[in-house]
Design a protein around this motif. Structure first.
Motif, short mmCIF file in Angstrom:
data_model
loop_
_atom_site.label_atom_id
_atom_site.label_comp_id
_atom_site.label_asym_id
_atom_site.label_seq_id
_atom_site.Cartn_x
_atom_site.Cartn_y
_atom_site.Cartn_z
N ASP A 129 0.85 -1.19 0.00
CA ASP A 129 0.00 0.00 0.00
C ASP A 129 0.88 1.24 0.00
O ASP A 129 1.70 1.43 0.91
CB ASP A 129 -0.91 0.01 1.22
CG ASP A 129 -2.01 1.07 1.12
OD1 ASP A 129 -1.66 2.26 1.06
OD2 ASP A 129 -3.20 0.70 1.10
N VAL A 172 0.24 4.20 0.64
CA VAL A 172 -0.02 5.12 1.75
C VAL A 172 0.62 4.58 3.02
O VAL A 172 1.52 5.19 3.62
CB VAL A 172 -1.52 5.36 1.94
CG1 VAL A 172 -1.76 6.25 3.16
CG2 VAL A 172 -2.14 5.98 0.69
N GLN A 173 0.15 3.40 3.46
CA GLN A 173 0.60 2.87 4.75
C GLN A 173 2.05 2.43 4.73
O GLN A 173 2.79 2.65 5.71
CB GLN A 173 -0.29 1.68 5.14
CG GLN A 173 -1.76 2.01 5.28
CD GLN A 173 -2.05 3.03 6.37
OE1 GLN A 173 -1.29 3.14 7.33
NE2 GLN A 173 -3.13 3.77 6.23
N ARG A 192 -8.26 4.69 -2.67
CA ARG A 192 -9.31 5.35 -1.88
C ARG A 192 -8.77 6.67 -1.36
O ARG A 192 -7.66 6.72 -0.83
CB ARG A 192 -9.74 4.48 -0.69
CG ARG A 192 -10.59 3.28 -1.07
CD ARG A 192 -11.14 2.58 0.17
NE ARG A 192 -10.10 1.97 0.99
CZ ARG A 192 -9.71 2.41 2.16
NH1 ARG A 192 -10.27 3.50 2.69
NH2 ARG A 192 -8.76 1.79 2.85
N GLU A 242 -6.15 7.52 1.25
CA GLU A 242 -6.29 6.60 2.38
C GLU A 242 -5.65 5.27 2.08
O GLU A 242 -5.09 4.62 2.98
CB GLU A 242 -7.77 6.42 2.71
CG GLU A 242 -8.03 5.74 4.04
CD GLU A 242 -7.53 6.56 5.21
OE1 GLU A 242 -6.93 5.96 6.12
OE2 GLU A 242 -7.72 7.79 5.21
N SER A 243 -5.72 4.83 0.84
CA SER A 243 -5.13 3.54 0.46
C SER A 243 -4.85 3.55 -1.04
O SER A 243 -5.68 4.01 -1.84
CB SER A 243 -6.10 2.41 0.80
OG SER A 243 -5.58 1.16 0.38
N PRO A 285 -3.26 0.54 -3.34
CA PRO A 285 -2.56 -0.73 -3.59
C PRO A 285 -1.76 -0.64 -4.89
O PRO A 285 -2.31 -0.29 -5.94
CB PRO A 285 -3.71 -1.74 -3.70
CG PRO A 285 -4.92 -1.05 -3.14
CD PRO A 285 -4.72 0.40 -3.42
#
Length: 401
Positions: A138, A140-141, A381, A392-393, A395
Motif C-alpha cells: 500500500d 499510503v501505509q 481510496r 487513504e489507500s 494498492p
C-alpha cells in the motif's frame, strides 16, 4: 495589490449554493477550481462568506503581500483567537514571524541538509528493497506514511512509540482549517490526542538530546523564543513535515502507476527525477488552499475585495491555471515546474520543503534503479479533507528491473 497585465476583470458570481467543501468537490476539486478561475480573479462564495482567489499570478502575489493578506489569527476559514497558543507559526505575520523562520531554517534549511543525504539515501534503498521483495503493498501505509515519519521522527528526536499516528493527527489539523461541520467535529478528538502527545511526549526529557527538538529548546534557553513558541515550532515540524510529505509521496506512486509512460521516461532519463516530484506537487498539491484575512480594501486584478474579508487562496487552482502552464491538466515529468505554489510563496513558504525534496529524490533514485514497472493493484481510496488532498489507500505492485 497590483493588477495583472491585460484588461481589468470583474467578479462573476458562481452558483449561490457552490460549496468548496462539499464531498464532490473534495473528491475531485479541479473542475470546480476551473469554474472559480473563469468566474473572476476574486470570487465571493456566499455560503461561507469567503473570497476565492484561484489564478496563479493573483495567488502568488497575495502570498507575497502579508500586509494586505494577513495570516494573523490562523490560516483556516475560521479565525483563531490566539495563533501562538494554537500552536502554529503559520498564524503569525512578519516581522514577528522572523524569529520562527530563523529557528526553523536553522534546522531544516537547505544549507543544513546535505549531511543528511547519505542517511536518507540508505534508508530509501532499504525501504525500496523491502517493498520490492513484497511485490504488492500500500503506497499510503507502507510508503507515504512510513518514510517521512521515520526520517523526521528521528531528526526531531521523537521516541519511536506513538509517532506513527502523526500523519493522522496532521490530517485532523488541516480538517480544522475548514468550516465547522461533521468533518471538523470528527477531527476534534484527534486534535486532543495530538495536544496530549505534544504535552506528554515531546518534552525536553523525552527528546533525543542531539535532535532538532532539543535544539529548539536550546534556542528557547538562549531567549530566541519563549517556551510556548518553541513548542509551536516543533509542532510545525510534526504537522507540516509529516502530513504534506506523506500525502505527496503516496500521490507520487499513484501517478507513476497510472502513467506508465511517465515512469518509463524517468527510467530512461533519471536526470528528470527532481523535476518529476515538482510536477507531482503542481499536478495534485497536498494542500489545496489556505486562508488569509484581508486587512484593507484592495483589488485583485480589478476585482474589489473589502477590508475584513476572508480570502481563500487556492493553491490547487493556481497550479492548474492555463494562464501559467501549458496543458495544465496533463501530468508530465519533463515539465519541471519549480515555481509551483504547493509549498506556498513568500514569508510563509514551507520551511520543510528542502527535506521533502531530499526524501522524494532518494526514493525515486532507489526506485529507478530497481523497479521496471509500477502497476495499480486495486482501487485507490481518497480521504476527503477540507484543505488537504490525501489518499487513504493505494494498492500498487512493483516489478523488478
Amino acid at each position: 495589490m497590483s493588477a495583472q497585465s491585460g484588461p481589468a476583470s470583474t467578479s462573476q458570481a458562481l452558483d449561490p449554493g457552490f460549496d468548496p467543501f462539499a464531498d464532490a468537490v473534495l473528491a475531485d476539486p479541479y473542475p470546480a477550481w476551473a469554474r472559480v478561475r473563469e468566474a473572476g480573479a476574486a470570487v465571493h462564495i456566499p455560503l461561507h462568506d469567503v473570497w476565492a482567489i484561484g489564478r496563479y499570478a493573483d495567488v502568488r502575489e497575495a502570498l507575497r503581500d502579508a500586509e494586505t493578506f494577513s495570516s494573523a489569527g490562523g490560516v483556516g476559514l475560521r479565525r483563531l483567537a490566539d495563533p501562538v497558543e494554537a500552536g502554529l507559526p503559520s498564524g503569525v505575520d512578519p516581522p514577528e514571524l522572523d524569529r520562527y523562520r530563523r529557528l526553523m531554517g536553522a534546522q531544516l534549511g537547505p544549507r543544513h541538509l546535505p549531511k543528511l543525504g547519505d542517511m536518507i539515501r540508505i534508508r530509501a534503498e532499504d525501504l525500496v528493497a523491502d517493498l520490492l521483495a513484497r511485490g504488492t503493498f500500500d503506497a499510503v501505509q507502507d510508503w507515504g506514511r512510513t518514510f517521512p515519519v521515520e526520517i523526521l521522527g528521528d531528526l526531531v528526536g521523537l521516541p519511536v512509540q506513538g509517532r506513527e499516528r502523526l500523519p493522522q493527527w496532521a490530517a485532523a489539523v488541516f480538517d480544522n482549517f475548514g468550516p465547522e461541520n461533521e468533518r471538523s467535529t470528527a477531527a476534534q478528538p484527534l486534535l486532543d490526542d495530538l495536544i496530549r502527545y505534544i504535552g506528554e511526549v515531546v518534552t525536553r526529557e523525552n527528546l533525543d538530546p542531539d535532535g532538532m527538538g532539543a535544539k529548539v529548546f536550546e534556542a528557547a534557553d538562549r531567549g530566541e523564543v519563549n517556551e510556548v513558541e518553541a513548542m509551536s515550532v516543533i509542532m510545525t515540524f510534526l504537522v507540516s513535515g509529516m502530513g504534506t510529505t506523506s500525502d505527496a509521496l503516496a500521490q507520487l506512486l499513484l501517478l507513476l502507476a497510472e502513467h506508465p509512460d511517465q515512469w518509463a521516461a524517468l527510467r530512461a532519463n533519471p536526470a528528470l527525477i527532481p523535476g518529476a516530484f515538482e510536477e507531482v506537487l503542481r499536478y495534485d498539491a497536498p494542500v489545496q488552499a489556505f486562508f488569509r484575512h484581508v486587512t484593507c480594501d484592495t483589488e485583485v486584478d480589478g476585482v474589489k475585495v473589502p477590508a475584513g474579508a476572508r480570502a481563500m487562496l487556492l493553491f490547487g487552482a493556481a497550479n492548474r491555471d492555463g494562464r501559467k502552464w501549458a496543458d495544465p491538466d496533463r501530468f508530465d515529468v519533463g515539465r519541471n515546474p519549480v515555481d509551483h505554489l504547493a509549498f506556498g510563496s513568500g514569508a510563509h513558504s514551507c520551511a520543510g520543503q528542502a527535506l521533502a525534496r531530499l526524501e522524494a529524490k532518494a526514493l525515486l533514485v532507489a526506485l529507478v534503479g530497481k523497479v521496471a514497472r509500477i502497476e495499480p493493484a486495486g482501487e485507490p481510496r481518497r480521504r476527503l479533507g477540507h484543505v488537504s488532498r490525501a489518499l487513504e489507500s493505494v494498492p500498487v505492485r512493483v516489478v523488478p528491473a
